[in-house]
Design a protein around this motif. Structure first.
Motif, PDB file in Angstrom:
ATOM      1  N   MET A 299      45.245  34.429  24.580  1.00 28.35           N
ATOM      2  CA  MET A 299      44.599  33.113  24.542  1.00 28.35           C
ATOM      3  C   MET A 299      45.501  32.032  23.964  1.00 28.35           C
TER       4      MET A 299
ATOM      5  N   PRO B 264      50.416  31.092  33.283  1.00 28.12           N
ATOM      6  CA  PRO B 264      49.113  30.676  33.831  1.00 28.12           C
ATOM      7  C   PRO B 264      48.387  31.783  34.593  1.00 28.12           C
TER       8      PRO B 264
ATOM      9  N   LYS C 274      45.666  33.415  32.201  1.00 26.70           N
ATOM     10  CA  LYS C 274      44.719  32.580  31.464  1.00 26.70           C
ATOM     11  C   LYS C 274      43.259  32.892  31.764  1.00 26.70           C
ATOM     12  N   LYS C 275      42.955  33.392  32.951  1.00 26.64           N
ATOM     13  CA  LYS C 275      41.565  33.686  33.309  1.00 26.64           C
ATOM     14  C   LYS C 275      41.161  35.120  32.990  1.00 26.64           C
TER      15      LYS C 275
ATOM     16  N   LYS D  69      52.030  31.926  27.612  1.00 29.48           N
ATOM     17  CA  LYS D  69      51.977  30.671  28.364  1.00 29.48           C
ATOM     18  C   LYS D  69      51.842  30.876  29.870  1.00 29.48           C
TER      19      LYS D  69
END
Length: 110
Positions: free
Chosen positions: A11, A17, A20-21, A15
């Motif tokens: 979290m 992407p 991130k989900k 970094k």
């Protein structure tokens, strides 16, 4: 504790992407603490899951190093990430139940 640290790292520090989900859902650590299977979930299509897997594999070295710095462990476990489809399956089931409730409330048309 290891799972909590991994979740925090994903979290706040990773970094990439692609990750991130993701949501970490569980961990299985060997008795000697040398190996850890970390389960993650992601609601998305197969391509998004493959990309998240690649992102997690890419971040494994960083995560392992950070766990070594944050925790007082005799061994830092080798980490393997595995997709856990239970959240996606639950989401699918909830949509089916919602559809049934909607059809039930509209009643038969006569």
């Amino acid at each position: 504790m290891i799972l909590r640290e991994i979740a925090d790292l994903l979290m706040t520090r990773v970094k990439d992407p692609r990750v991130k989900k993701t949501t970490v859902t569980g961990i299985v650590v060997s008795k000697d603490l040398r190996y850890a299977k970390v389960f993650y979930s992601l609601i998305g299509n197969e391509q998004e899951i493959r990309e998240a897997q690649k992102g997690l594999e890419s971040a494994t070295g960083f995560i392992k190093r950070e766990i070594g710095l944050r925790m007082d462990l005799k061994y830092i476990p080798d980490i393997v990430f595995k997709h856990d489809p239970s959240l996606a399956e639950g989401d699918h089931m909830e949509k089916l139940f919602q559809r049934l409730r909607t059809e039930e409330s509209s009643g038969p048309e006569t």
